[in-house]
Design an enzyme around this catalytic site. Structure first.
Site, mmCIF file in Angstrom:
data_model
loop_
_atom_site.group_PDB
_atom_site.id
_atom_site.type_symbol
_atom_site.label_atom_id
_atom_site.label_comp_id
_atom_site.label_asym_id
_atom_site.label_seq_id
_atom_site.Cartn_x
_atom_site.Cartn_y
_atom_site.Cartn_z
ATOM 1 N N TYR A 98 7.959 -33.274 -18.011
ATOM 2 C CA TYR A 98 6.504 -32.564 -16.844
ATOM 3 C C TYR A 98 6.316 -34.015 -16.080
ATOM 4 O O TYR A 98 5.740 -34.969 -17.125
ATOM 5 C CB TYR A 98 6.064 -32.372 -17.973
ATOM 6 C CG TYR A 98 4.295 -31.725 -15.998
ATOM 7 C CD1 TYR A 98 4.303 -31.607 -15.151
ATOM 8 C CD2 TYR A 98 3.065 -32.433 -16.926
ATOM 9 C CE1 TYR A 98 3.301 -31.781 -14.152
ATOM 10 C CE2 TYR A 98 2.029 -31.705 -16.797
ATOM 11 C CZ TYR A 98 2.242 -31.677 -15.513
ATOM 12 O OH TYR A 98 1.071 -31.525 -14.475
ATOM 13 N N ASP A 170 6.686 -29.059 -26.319
ATOM 14 C CA ASP A 170 6.192 -28.241 -25.346
ATOM 15 C C ASP A 170 7.275 -27.312 -25.412
ATOM 16 O O ASP A 170 8.014 -27.166 -24.316
ATOM 17 C CB ASP A 170 6.317 -29.463 -24.480
ATOM 18 C CG ASP A 170 5.725 -28.844 -23.007
ATOM 19 O OD1 ASP A 170 5.627 -27.715 -23.270
ATOM 20 O OD2 ASP A 170 5.652 -29.722 -21.976
#
Length: 379
Positions: A98, A170
């Site tokens: 990200y 994550d």
């Protein structure tokens, strides 16, 4: 207690005063004391709040952890993890991640003397060559954002434990419904709870879940000392969202599969990135560590034309062009100019984030409507 039951009851108790089934929203900053230090477990809402506490117990339950922490955003949660480190420490991170995580690592924590290695982790053995005495953390996304790269959590955890390094995963894209990293050997799980855990695009929040008490104590200290906590109203909303996580994820997966298959056969589409395809890199690993393949898909059109990609996302009607993902509604995005714009062009293109890439968060609408919308936009 099985997962579908945990989403509703895990870590939860009926409210003591009146037996409320749902935890009340304790909209208070402070709590009365009978004598200095004499309180009922809560003294100031930055440190603890009963609504947030209920949510944190739910986080721990659905990830099979022992301790959960809720933050004001996913990046605030990542920030807390980075504060476990000190100048001179090194982090090995997924290279396809990200954009906000990349920005936090490079623009903030590199300035504090922490060194980051952004590497391909499709083959976990590649990690070892970057490990040295200063390596303190391995940061993994799987599936990655936005290329849906699959990383073997169990194999990575073996490497991390061999060298006494923390492994953080994550788990935003997969959610604990599909994948439970702590069970696969991770030390720490992070979520942008803004996404699937909240599930309704109405709150911004982050979560951390761990099993180890000493690690939890360090993170609780950072959470309290740094103050990046979430409020009681947001805690209530995410707690409510978790209660339908299992049924929402079932539909996200069903619709995601149908959209991926449609795009794969479409004559104007060049590449479709979805872990459920047998030819997707590390598909077998995805199959072994995930219950299903999720509702996140990325694709490129033939010719890799930037203008074509922009035209498609602008012409979609049911898929809303917007940041974020994981809500009940379908969203489309252009990573190069939106979620990953903070990553330099040459760096993001190395991982496949080209200017023609489109990312879809497939919602829970009727699948016929979603396919019809894609057909008209591609026309």
């Amino acid at each position: 207690m099985k997962f579908n039951t945990k989403t509703i009851h895990g870590g939860q108790e009926h409210e003591v005063a009146y037996g409320a089934v749902m935890p009340p929203i304790y909209q208070t900053s402070t709590y009365a004391q009978t004598t200095p230090g004499g309180h009922k477990g809560y003294e100031y809402s930055r440190s603890q709040n009963p609504t947030r506490h209920a949510l944190e117990k739910a986080f721990a339950s659905i990830e099979n952890g022992d301790y959960g922490l809720a933050f004001g955003s996913g990046l605030a949660a990542i920030d807390a993890v980075m504060k476990l480190l000190k100048p001179g420490d090194e982090v090995i991170s997924t290279n396809d991640l990200y954009g906000g995580s990349y920005r936090l690592f490079t623009k903030i924590f590199e300035g504090f003397g922490i060194k980051f290695h952004f590497i391909g982790m499709q083959n976990a053995a590649n990690i070892e060559k970057y490990i040295n005495k200063n390596t303190k953390l391995i940061w993994v996304e799987t599936p990655t954002n936005p290329m849906m790269t699959i990383i073997d959590i169990k194999a990575t955890s073996v490497i991390a434990k061999k060298h006494n390094i923390l492994l953080a995963v994550d788990n935003t894209f997969a959610t604990p419904y599909l994948q439970q990293p702590l069970e696969l050997g991770a030390d720490l799980v992070m979520h942008s709870a803004t996404k699937y855990l909240g599930g309704h695009s109405d709150v911004v929040m982050g979560a951390l879940i761990v099993k180890d008490k000493s690690l939890a104590d360090k993170l609780y200290f950072i959470q309290n000392a740094s103050g990046a906590i979430c409020g009681p109203q947001d805690s209530f909303l995410v707690l409510r969202g978790i209660k339908t996580l299992h049924i929402r994820m079932q539909r996200h997966c069903e619709n995601g599969k149908a959209v991926a298959l449609f795009l794969k056969k479409h004559p104007k589409i060049e590449n479709v990135y979805w872990p459920g395809f047998e030819d997707h890199p590390n598909h077998d690993i995805a199959k072994s560590q995930m219950k299903d393949f999720g509702g996140m898909i990325s694709f490129t059109t033939k010719g890799n034309n930037y203008k074509d990609a922009i035209k498609i996302v602008e012409n979609l009607e049911i898929f809303t062009l917007a940041e974020s993902l994981g809500g009940v509604e379908s969203l489309s995005g252009h990573p190069a100019s939106m979620t990953h714009a903070s990553i330099p062009k040459e760096e993001r293109e190395k991982t496949g984030v080209v200017d023609s890439l489109i990312r879809l968060s497939v919602g829970i609408e009727d699948i016929d409507d979603l396919i019809t919308d894609l057909k008209q936009a591609l026309k």
